[in-house]
Design an enzyme around this catalytic site. Structure first.
Site, mmCIF file in Angstrom:
data_model
loop_
_atom_site.group_PDB
_atom_site.id
_atom_site.type_symbol
_atom_site.label_atom_id
_atom_site.label_comp_id
_atom_site.label_asym_id
_atom_site.label_seq_id
_atom_site.Cartn_x
_atom_site.Cartn_y
_atom_site.Cartn_z
ATOM 1 N N LEU A 62 0.861 -1.179 0.000
ATOM 2 C CA LEU A 62 0.000 0.000 0.000
ATOM 3 C C LEU A 62 0.897 1.229 0.000
ATOM 4 O O LEU A 62 2.004 1.203 0.553
ATOM 5 C CB LEU A 62 -0.900 0.032 1.248
ATOM 6 C CG LEU A 62 -1.976 -1.045 1.363
ATOM 7 C CD1 LEU A 62 -2.727 -0.895 2.687
ATOM 8 C CD2 LEU A 62 -2.952 -1.000 0.193
ATOM 9 N N ASP A 63 0.431 2.322 -0.607
ATOM 10 C CA ASP A 63 1.174 3.574 -0.586
ATOM 11 C C ASP A 63 1.388 4.028 0.858
ATOM 12 O O ASP A 63 0.636 3.646 1.764
ATOM 13 C CB ASP A 63 0.409 4.667 -1.339
ATOM 14 C CG ASP A 63 0.294 4.393 -2.829
ATOM 15 O OD1 ASP A 63 1.102 3.600 -3.345
ATOM 16 O OD2 ASP A 63 -0.609 4.971 -3.458
ATOM 17 N N GLN A 64 2.374 4.880 1.047
ATOM 18 C CA GLN A 64 2.743 5.321 2.390
ATOM 19 C C GLN A 64 1.559 5.864 3.185
ATOM 20 O O GLN A 64 1.393 5.550 4.361
ATOM 21 C CB GLN A 64 3.842 6.381 2.303
ATOM 22 C CG GLN A 64 4.378 6.820 3.652
ATOM 23 C CD GLN A 64 5.489 7.842 3.533
ATOM 24 O OE1 GLN A 64 5.355 8.843 2.828
ATOM 25 N NE2 GLN A 64 6.599 7.611 4.206
#
Length: 302
Positions: free
Chosen positions: A139-141
């Site tokens: 998942l993105d940050q």
């Protein structure tokens, strides 16, 4: 099916429907182990039948005991660093964590330690688990929600294949600007790199095929925002963020793709649910990740 762990080994009691299948074929078709992993097991005596070195071309019979060295002691692969982890599901083969915002799934550069993988390594260390941290997806940050990790190489290989075949399903919820004209729909638009921004993606006819399904859950005229449920047929970098921006409804807080910080300072995107077939038992695992406080607060106002 009768299966159980015995120390570093995992044992299958061969069921009647597997009887007569040669060992090498059974491991490929029933256990679903990739060639490279099978080669490792053969080289290091990692497979036994009735606790003896097997003959790979001979068939197995009902109640034979097939043992595979699934749990060798391994280095974590990252530096264990304490951070509280929210465990949504765990057994001997997989663990699913609820990732917070502001944390990468795994290190992207040398000596990076503030990641979910580092926290998981610490969790493993405290609980006496000696295995590599193997993320199945990322998942993105600033995206929150469910992330699946495999606890051994066989589980990782099988789940990776599930991900490629899209039988491992992830459902997201986003809060976006504006009111969508349709209650549900499909966004089909290829995604490629943005030449003007190294970390950004954009819709491009020369990009990779990408498909996102959406369904509007609710709309607030007062805030002029919508809560949207999303599923993916493909897994391109920033796919949901790019596609929602492309149709004129960027995620609130997603400054990179045109979203404004409305009641939340980060992109309001959460991996709310993950459904998969268990890599060993074949049971369906269906896990829901609770919304973080900042996003839940906005959702309650819509």
């Amino acid at each position: 099916m009768n299966v159980k762990r015995k120390g570093e080994w995992f044992e299958w009691m061969i069921p009647k429907e597997w009887e007569g299948i040669p060992l090498q074929e059974l491991i490929k078709t029933k256990i679903k182990a990739p060639k490279g992993l099978v080669h490792q097991w053969r080289q290091h005596n990692g497979v036994k039948v009735n606790r003896k070195k097997p003959y790979w071309v001979l068939p197995l019979y009902t109640n034979d005991r097939l043992s595979i060295h699934l749990f060798p002691k391994e280095d974590y692969g990252v530096i264990p660093v304490y951070r509280k982890v929210d465990v949504l599901y765990e057994d001997d083969h997989i663990i699913i964590l609820n990732k917070p915002a502001g944390v990468n799934t795994h290190p992207n550069k040398e000596n990076e330690t503030n990641t979910l993988a580092n926290a998981l390594a610490f969790y493993y260390q405290v609980n006496g688990i000696s295995t590599k941290t193997r993320h199945v997806h990322r998942l993105d940050q600033d995206t929150t929600g469910a992330v699946v990790f495999a606890k051994h190489s066989l589980a990782h290989a099988i789940l990776d294949q599930e991900l490629k075949e899209r039988s491992l399903k992830r459902t997201y919820v986003a809060i976006v600007h504006g009111k969508l004209t349709r209650k549900s729909g499909v966004i089909k638009a290829a995604i490629g790199k943005d030449r003007h921004h190294p970390n950004k993606r954009r819709v491009s006819k020369n990009g990779k095929y990408a498909v996102t399904h959406y369904e509007v859950l609710k709309y607030s005229p007062k805030l002029n925002v919508s809560a949207v449920r999303l599923t993916l047929d493909t897994g391109r970098t920033h796919q949901i963020r790019v596609h929602l921006s492309y149709i004129g409804h960027p995620i609130i807080g997603d400054k990179l793709y045109g979203g404004q910080p409305l009641l939340i300072s980060r992109q309001a995107l959460h991996a709310n649910r993950v459904t998969l077939k268990h890599p060993i038992t074949n049971q369906i695992i269906d896990v829901t990740a609770p919304f973080p406080k900042d996003m839940k607060k906005v959702l309650d106002k819509i």
